[in-house]
Motif scaffolding. Structure first.
Motif, short mmCIF file in Angstrom:
data_model
loop_
_atom_site.label_atom_id
_atom_site.label_comp_id
_atom_site.label_asym_id
_atom_site.label_seq_id
_atom_site.Cartn_x
_atom_site.Cartn_y
_atom_site.Cartn_z
N ALA A 38 15.88 8.65 -6.89
CA ALA A 38 15.08 8.06 -7.03
C ALA A 38 15.75 6.43 -7.02
N MET A 39 14.85 5.59 -7.18
CA MET A 39 15.06 4.31 -7.23
C MET A 39 13.86 3.47 -7.93
N PRO A 40 13.93 2.69 -9.23
CA PRO A 40 13.27 2.03 -9.72
C PRO A 40 13.16 0.76 -9.77
N LEU A 41 11.74 0.29 -9.91
CA LEU A 41 11.32 -0.81 -9.57
C LEU A 41 10.65 -1.23 -11.12
N LEU A 42 10.92 -2.27 -11.26
CA LEU A 42 10.88 -2.39 -12.75
C LEU A 42 9.03 -3.27 -12.89
N SER B 98 9.14 -0.30 -21.46
CA SER B 98 8.68 -0.59 -20.13
C SER B 98 7.80 0.13 -19.43
N SER B 99 7.62 -0.53 -17.99
CA SER B 99 6.91 0.52 -17.28
C SER B 99 7.56 0.49 -15.49
N LEU B 100 8.17 1.86 -14.85
CA LEU B 100 8.67 1.51 -13.91
C LEU B 100 8.24 2.22 -12.70
N LEU B 101 8.49 1.77 -11.63
CA LEU B 101 7.89 2.79 -10.30
C LEU B 101 8.67 2.94 -9.68
N MET B 102 8.64 4.75 -9.87
CA MET B 102 9.89 5.26 -8.77
C MET B 102 9.58 4.98 -7.50
N ILE B 103 10.96 5.02 -6.81
CA ILE B 103 10.37 5.20 -4.83
C ILE B 103 11.56 5.80 -4.30
N PRO B 104 11.33 7.28 -4.07
CA PRO B 104 12.11 8.22 -3.59
C PRO B 104 12.86 7.30 -2.66
N VAL B 105 14.36 7.70 -2.63
CA VAL B 105 15.08 8.02 -1.94
C VAL B 105 15.04 7.99 -0.06
N GLU B 106 14.16 8.52 0.14
CA GLU B 106 14.31 8.62 1.50
C GLU B 106 13.41 7.87 1.57
N LYS B 107 11.99 6.99 0.85
CA LYS B 107 11.12 5.67 1.63
C LYS B 107 11.99 4.98 1.60
N MET B 108 12.94 4.77 0.86
CA MET B 108 14.07 2.74 -0.10
C MET B 108 14.56 3.14 1.44
N GLN C 121 0.76 -1.55 0.34
CA GLN C 121 -0.15 0.18 0.49
C GLN C 121 1.01 1.02 -0.38
N GLU C 122 2.30 1.86 0.79
CA GLU C 122 3.18 1.77 1.00
C GLU C 122 3.26 2.68 -0.65
N ILE C 123 3.45 1.76 -1.29
CA ILE C 123 4.17 1.55 -2.96
C ILE C 123 3.29 1.92 -3.76
N ASN C 124 2.28 1.63 -3.27
CA ASN C 124 1.36 2.34 -4.32
C ASN C 124 0.92 3.80 -3.49
N ASP C 125 1.01 4.75 -3.10
CA ASP C 125 0.88 6.30 -2.11
C ASP C 125 1.94 7.05 -2.88
N ILE C 126 3.24 6.58 -2.89
CA ILE C 126 3.97 7.46 -2.83
C ILE C 126 5.20 6.96 -4.53
N GLY C 127 4.68 5.82 -5.10
CA GLY C 127 5.53 5.51 -5.60
C GLY C 127 4.95 6.08 -7.69
N VAL C 128 6.30 6.51 -8.28
CA VAL C 128 5.39 6.97 -9.23
C VAL C 128 5.74 6.72 -10.60
N ILE C 129 4.75 6.12 -11.22
CA ILE C 129 5.11 5.34 -12.56
C ILE C 129 5.56 6.00 -14.42
N LYS C 130 6.81 5.48 -13.91
CA LYS C 130 7.21 6.32 -15.42
C LYS C 130 7.31 4.97 -16.49
N HIS C 131 6.65 5.53 -17.78
CA HIS C 131 6.53 4.84 -19.32
C HIS C 131 8.24 5.37 -20.18
N VAL C 132 8.44 4.24 -20.22
CA VAL C 132 9.49 4.54 -21.45
C VAL C 132 9.72 3.45 -22.53
N ASN C 133 10.19 4.01 -23.75
CA ASN C 133 10.11 3.34 -24.83
C ASN C 133 11.34 2.77 -25.12
#
Length: 211
Positions: A45-49, A100-110, A19-31
């Protein structure tokens, strides 16, 4: 987005962390071909693929690159983790191999989650270990395998990541990834074609029998 996160990470993380990942993660789409991380970059930010494939490379002073490993969905990059936690610049370059789609997690949360969630600590430590094993495999390949063996392994991995026996790649792309010349790669590919193990097409290679 929560359902997509659960599909990729539900077996690893508890519901509260998901739930926390869902609340603060930012989706990034790349080609395909987009640069995600460049050498010398500071990362916030740290990417989760979430989906797709990302290629991670090491770049020398002259701009030549050596492929280290691929990342698939559900994974993250240990090199990125090291930069985030140590506030240092990136020592690698990462490029989207496919859309690809990535979920960017802020460093402080990590960093906060390392102390808060055991499942997150395990994920981070496992990621470090897996990436280290892949880097060691790359070193072993360079040190102990002939170029034709490295090429075959490269084609097998590409086929697996694309989930297709036909790989869209140029001879020059392969040469860059394996840190050799296009002439060498072209010669080896033609040799494989003569033995009916591959079929060479314009900007693609069809795998027939490379097991």
């Amino acid at each position: 987005m929560l359902e997509e996160i659960k599909k990729n990470y539900g077996h690893l993380f508890e519901d509260e962390l998901l739930q926390e990942i869902n609340d603060i993660g930012v989706i990034k789409h790349v080609n395909s071909g987009d640069e995600l991380i460049r050498t010398g970059q500071y990362l916030s930010a740290m990417p989760l693929l979430i989906d797709g494939v990302v290629k991670v490379m090491r770049e020398d002073e002259d701009g030549f690159e050596l492929m280290l490993y691929f990342l698939e969905k559900g994974e993250t990059c240990a090199m990125t983790l090291s930069c985030c936690t140590g506030s240092s610049v990136s020592e690698i370059r990462a490029v989207a191999e496919t859309d690809s789609s990535l979920l960017m997690i802020p460093v402080e949360k990590m960093e906060e989650w390392l102390g808060k969630y055991k499942s997150w600590r395990n994920f981070i430590f496992d990621s470090y270990h897996q990436r280290l094993m892949e880097v060691l495999a790359t070193i072993d390949s360079i040190a102990f395998k002939k170029m034709d063996e490295r090429l075959l392994e490269y084609l097998k991995n590409k086929s697996k990541y694309y989930n297709d026996s036909e790989i869209k790649v140029t001879h020059q792309d392969i040469a860059f990834d394996l840190h050799t010349s296009r002439v060498v790669i072209s010669r080896l590919l033609k040799r494989l074609e003569k033995t009916n193990r591959i079929k060479l097409n314009r900007n693609s290679i069809k795998l027939i029998d490379i097991d």
